[in-house]
Design a protein around this motif. Structure first.
Motif, PDB file in Angstrom:
ATOM      1  N   SER A 298       6.001  -2.972  -3.858  1.00  0.00           N
ATOM      2  CA  SER A 298       5.340  -1.698  -4.123  1.00  0.00           C
ATOM      3  C   SER A 298       4.411  -1.894  -5.317  1.00  0.00           C
ATOM      4  CB  SER A 298       6.391  -0.637  -4.437  1.00  0.00           C
ATOM      5  OG  SER A 298       5.782   0.604  -4.666  1.00  0.00           O
ATOM      6  N   GLY A 299       3.207  -1.303  -5.229  1.00  0.00           N
ATOM      7  CA  GLY A 299       2.246  -1.477  -6.313  1.00  0.00           C
ATOM      8  C   GLY A 299       1.102  -0.502  -6.145  1.00  0.00           C
ATOM      9  N   PRO A 300      -0.008  -0.730  -6.875  1.00  0.00           N
ATOM     10  CA  PRO A 300      -1.097   0.241  -6.869  1.00  0.00           C
ATOM     11  C   PRO A 300      -1.689   0.514  -5.491  1.00  0.00           C
ATOM     12  CG  PRO A 300      -1.701  -1.746  -8.108  1.00  0.00           C
ATOM     13  CD  PRO A 300      -0.240  -1.847  -7.796  1.00  0.00           C
ATOM     14  N   ASP A 301      -1.716  -0.465  -4.614  1.00  0.00           N
ATOM     15  CA  ASP A 301      -2.398  -0.275  -3.332  1.00  0.00           C
ATOM     16  C   ASP A 301      -1.473   0.029  -2.160  1.00  0.00           C
ATOM     17  OD1 ASP A 301      -4.621  -0.917  -4.779  1.00  0.00           O
ATOM     18  OD2 ASP A 301      -4.826  -2.950  -3.981  1.00  0.00           O
ATOM     19  N   ALA A 302      -0.189  -0.202  -2.298  1.00  0.00           N
ATOM     20  CA  ALA A 302       0.709  -0.019  -1.152  1.00  0.00           C
ATOM     21  C   ALA A 302       2.162   0.072  -1.593  1.00  0.00           C
ATOM     22  CB  ALA A 302       0.557  -1.198  -0.180  1.00  0.00           C
ATOM     23  N   ASP A 303       2.916   0.781  -0.767  1.00  0.00           N
ATOM     24  CA  ASP A 303       4.356   0.912  -0.967  1.00  0.00           C
ATOM     25  C   ASP A 303       4.995   0.432   0.331  1.00  0.00           C
ATOM     26  OD1 ASP A 303       6.826   1.584  -1.823  1.00  0.00           O
ATOM     27  OD2 ASP A 303       6.531   3.752  -1.746  1.00  0.00           O
ATOM     28  N   ASN A 304       5.291  -0.843   0.373  1.00  0.00           N
ATOM     29  CA  ASN A 304       5.739  -1.468   1.631  1.00  0.00           C
ATOM     30  C   ASN A 304       7.257  -1.397   1.777  1.00  0.00           C
ATOM     31  OD1 ASN A 304       3.139  -2.472   2.584  1.00  0.00           O
ATOM     32  ND2 ASN A 304       3.212  -3.811   0.792  1.00  0.00           N
ATOM     33  N   MET A 305       7.679  -0.788   2.876  1.00  0.00           N
ATOM     34  CA  MET A 305       9.116  -0.630   3.114  1.00  0.00           C
ATOM     35  C   MET A 305       9.509  -1.173   4.478  1.00  0.00           C
ATOM     36  SD  MET A 305       9.462   3.152   1.437  1.00  0.00           S
ATOM     37  CE  MET A 305      11.229   3.213   1.591  1.00  0.00           C
ATOM     38  N   LEU A 306       8.797  -2.194   4.944  1.00  0.00           N
ATOM     39  CA  LEU A 306       9.120  -2.743   6.270  1.00  0.00           C
ATOM     40  C   LEU A 306      10.383  -3.586   6.242  1.00  0.00           C
ATOM     41  CD1 LEU A 306       5.632  -2.926   6.087  1.00  0.00           C
ATOM     42  CD2 LEU A 306       6.222  -3.035   8.492  1.00  0.00           C
ATOM     43  N   MET A 307      10.652  -4.197   5.108  1.00  0.00           N
ATOM     44  CA  MET A 307      11.859  -5.008   4.946  1.00  0.00           C
ATOM     45  C   MET A 307      12.676  -4.428   3.807  1.00  0.00           C
ATOM     46  SD  MET A 307      12.322  -7.683   6.938  1.00  0.00           S
ATOM     47  CE  MET A 307      11.554  -7.372   8.526  1.00  0.00           C
ATOM     48  N   PRO A 308      13.999  -4.451   3.845  1.00  0.00           N
ATOM     49  CA  PRO A 308      14.799  -4.894   4.983  1.00  0.00           C
ATOM     50  C   PRO A 308      14.715  -3.893   6.141  1.00  0.00           C
ATOM     51  CG  PRO A 308      16.207  -3.921   3.315  1.00  0.00           C
ATOM     52  CD  PRO A 308      14.832  -3.954   2.734  1.00  0.00           C
ATOM     53  N   PRO A 309      15.125  -4.345   7.341  1.00  0.00           N
ATOM     54  CA  PRO A 309      15.146  -3.419   8.479  1.00  0.00           C
ATOM     55  C   PRO A 309      16.327  -2.447   8.381  1.00  0.00           C
ATOM     56  CG  PRO A 309      15.814  -5.632   9.153  1.00  0.00           C
ATOM     57  CD  PRO A 309      15.487  -5.701   7.689  1.00  0.00           C
ATOM     58  N   ASP A 310      16.642  -1.720   9.443  1.00  0.00           N
ATOM     59  CA  ASP A 310      17.694  -0.695   9.394  1.00  0.00           C
ATOM     60  C   ASP A 310      19.101  -1.281   9.409  1.00  0.00           C
ATOM     61  OD1 ASP A 310      15.760   1.224   9.405  1.00  0.00           O
ATOM     62  OD2 ASP A 310      15.794   1.472  11.592  1.00  0.00           O
ATOM     63  N   ARG A 311      19.323  -2.209  10.348  1.00  0.00           N
ATOM     64  CA  ARG A 311      20.686  -2.710  10.548  1.00  0.00           C
ATOM     65  C   ARG A 311      20.838  -4.124  10.004  1.00  0.00           C
ATOM     66  NH1 ARG A 311      24.451   0.715  11.002  1.00  0.00           N
ATOM     67  NH2 ARG A 311      25.728  -0.584  12.364  1.00  0.00           N
ATOM     68  N   CYS A 312      21.942  -4.373   9.347  1.00  0.00           N
ATOM     69  CA  CYS A 312      22.198  -5.662   8.701  1.00  0.00           C
ATOM     70  C   CYS A 312      23.574  -6.193   9.077  1.00  0.00           C
ATOM     71  CB  CYS A 312      22.145  -5.475   7.173  1.00  0.00           C
ATOM     72  SG  CYS A 312      20.505  -5.737   6.467  1.00  0.00           S
TER      73      CYS A 312
ATOM     74  N   ALA B 188      -1.016   6.987  -2.242  1.00  0.00           N
ATOM     75  CA  ALA B 188      -0.314   5.710  -2.403  1.00  0.00           C
ATOM     76  C   ALA B 188       1.168   5.942  -2.596  1.00  0.00           C
ATOM     77  CB  ALA B 188      -0.901   4.898  -3.558  1.00  0.00           C
ATOM     78  N   ALA B 189       1.676   7.016  -2.011  1.00  0.00           N
ATOM     79  CA  ALA B 189       3.077   7.362  -2.237  1.00  0.00           C
ATOM     80  C   ALA B 189       3.899   7.261  -0.965  1.00  0.00           C
ATOM     81  CB  ALA B 189       3.163   8.777  -2.789  1.00  0.00           C
ATOM     82  N   CYS B 190       3.242   7.194   0.172  1.00  0.00           N
ATOM     83  CA  CYS B 190       3.981   7.117   1.429  1.00  0.00           C
ATOM     84  C   CYS B 190       4.180   5.641   1.776  1.00  0.00           C
ATOM     85  CB  CYS B 190       3.195   7.773   2.552  1.00  0.00           C
ATOM     86  SG  CYS B 190       2.603   9.415   2.134  1.00  0.00           S
ATOM     87  N   SER B 191       5.208   5.383   2.546  1.00  0.00           N
ATOM     88  CA  SER B 191       5.418   3.993   2.910  1.00  0.00           C
ATOM     89  C   SER B 191       4.374   3.567   3.931  1.00  0.00           C
ATOM     90  CB  SER B 191       6.820   3.792   3.457  1.00  0.00           C
ATOM     91  OG  SER B 191       6.892   4.258   4.765  1.00  0.00           O
ATOM     92  N   ASN B 192       3.924   2.342   3.823  1.00  0.00           N
ATOM     93  CA  ASN B 192       2.877   1.861   4.714  1.00  0.00           C
ATOM     94  C   ASN B 192       3.456   1.410   6.036  1.00  0.00           C
ATOM     95  OD1 ASN B 192       1.513   2.074   2.292  1.00  0.00           O
ATOM     96  ND2 ASN B 192       0.091   0.495   2.892  1.00  0.00           N
ATOM     97  N   PRO B 193       2.843   1.827   7.138  1.00  0.00           N
ATOM     98  CA  PRO B 193       3.347   1.396   8.434  1.00  0.00           C
ATOM     99  C   PRO B 193       2.974  -0.044   8.759  1.00  0.00           C
ATOM    100  CG  PRO B 193       1.440   2.834   8.710  1.00  0.00           C
ATOM    101  CD  PRO B 193       1.722   2.749   7.242  1.00  0.00           C
ATOM    102  N   ILE B 194       1.999  -0.592   8.096  1.00  0.00           N
ATOM    103  CA  ILE B 194       1.615  -1.975   8.346  1.00  0.00           C
ATOM    104  C   ILE B 194       1.653  -2.752   7.029  1.00  0.00           C
ATOM    105  CG2 ILE B 194       0.198  -1.712  10.420  1.00  0.00           C
ATOM    106  CD1 ILE B 194      -2.229  -1.573   8.507  1.00  0.00           C
ATOM    107  N   PRO B 195       1.952  -4.062   7.118  1.00  0.00           N
ATOM    108  CA  PRO B 195       2.038  -4.855   5.884  1.00  0.00           C
ATOM    109  C   PRO B 195       0.717  -4.821   5.121  1.00  0.00           C
ATOM    110  CG  PRO B 195       2.792  -6.120   7.792  1.00  0.00           C
ATOM    111  CD  PRO B 195       2.189  -4.858   8.312  1.00  0.00           C
ATOM    112  N   THR B 196       0.783  -4.458   3.845  1.00  0.00           N
ATOM    113  CA  THR B 196      -0.430  -4.294   3.043  1.00  0.00           C
ATOM    114  C   THR B 196      -0.208  -4.917   1.671  1.00  0.00           C
ATOM    115  OG1 THR B 196      -0.721  -2.156   4.149  1.00  0.00           O
ATOM    116  CG2 THR B 196      -2.081  -2.562   2.204  1.00  0.00           C
ATOM    117  N   PRO B 197      -1.144  -5.741   1.197  1.00  0.00           N
ATOM    118  CA  PRO B 197      -0.978  -6.296  -0.155  1.00  0.00           C
ATOM    119  C   PRO B 197      -0.882  -5.167  -1.193  1.00  0.00           C
ATOM    120  CG  PRO B 197      -2.781  -7.394   1.019  1.00  0.00           C
ATOM    121  CD  PRO B 197      -2.366  -6.210   1.859  1.00  0.00           C
ATOM    122  N   THR B 198       0.049  -5.293  -2.125  1.00  0.00           N
ATOM    123  CA  THR B 198       0.249  -4.209  -3.098  1.00  0.00           C
ATOM    124  C   THR B 198      -0.812  -4.199  -4.195  1.00  0.00           C
ATOM    125  OG1 THR B 198       1.651  -5.516  -4.589  1.00  0.00           O
ATOM    126  CG2 THR B 198       2.749  -4.321  -2.783  1.00  0.00           C
ATOM    127  N   GLY B 199      -1.571  -5.280  -4.317  1.00  0.00           N
ATOM    128  CA  GLY B 199      -2.587  -5.340  -5.365  1.00  0.00           C
ATOM    129  C   GLY B 199      -1.996  -5.486  -6.757  1.00  0.00           C
TER     130      GLY B 199
END
Ligand code: HEC
Length: 139
Positions: free
Chosen positions: A88-102, A11-22
């Motif tokens: 980020s939480g027990p089930d997922a570490d979501n880093m899809l947002m923000p994107p790269d360029r702003c 549960a430490a890597c960023s998730n490639p797909i949107p996942t509820p953090t629980g």
């Protein structure tokens, strides 16, 4: 596949797909993270240069309409999506947002690297959303 499994277990890597953090708000709600002291500055730092209610579709850099985070009400219209994209939480570490360029200002050209929330900020985001959605609101 092995990498994905390792990420899932750690549960430490960023998730490639949107996942509820629980993430669950403790009972009773500690009440320490609020819109004023956390949600508003978080959204203004990382999200509202694209997810802004006053921006027409042509200036949102692809940010979906009805995903406007410049008000508490706007945030609470898509709390699950926010958790799944940036929390980020027990089930997922979501880093899809923000994107790269702003854009350096809302509606402007994509001329800077997006500021990225820290791991602690992502945890606070998920926790704040989990708590805020259970609080009474008048809208
Ligand atoms: C540079 C502009 C930009 C910024 C800044 C940005 N987003 Fe987005 N956002 C997008 C775009 C583009 C999409 C559509 C991506 C896609 O469909 O793959 C999107 C989609 C989303 C979605 C919707 C996903 C869905 O379910 O359809 C959510 C939720 C979201 N962003 C949350 C955030 C949050 C939270 C932040 C701040 C941490 C943020 N965004 C910062 C451009 C941005």
């Amino acid at each position: 596949m092995r990498l994905l499994t390792a990420c899932f277990l750690l549960a430490a890597c960023s998730n490639p797909i949107p996942t509820p953090t629980g993430t669950v708000c403790p009972d009773p709600d500690p009440g320490d993270l609020t819109y004023e002291n956390f949600g508003k500055p978080f959204m203004e730092n990382y999200c509202t240069m694209c997810h802004l209610s006053t921006l027409p579709r042509s200036q949102r850099h692809g940010a979906p309409i009805y995903h406007d985070y410049d008000s508490l009400r706007g945030v609470l219209e898509t709390p699950d999506h926010i958790d799944e994209q940036a929390g980020s939480g027990p089930d997922a570490d979501n880093m899809l947002m923000p994107p790269d360029r702003c854009p350096s200002e809302p509606g402007g050209a994509l001329n800077v690297s997006c500021k990225v929330p820290t791991e602690d900020e992502r945890k606070h985001l998920a926790l704040w959303i989990a708590c805020e959605r259970t609080r009474p609101h008048t809208f």
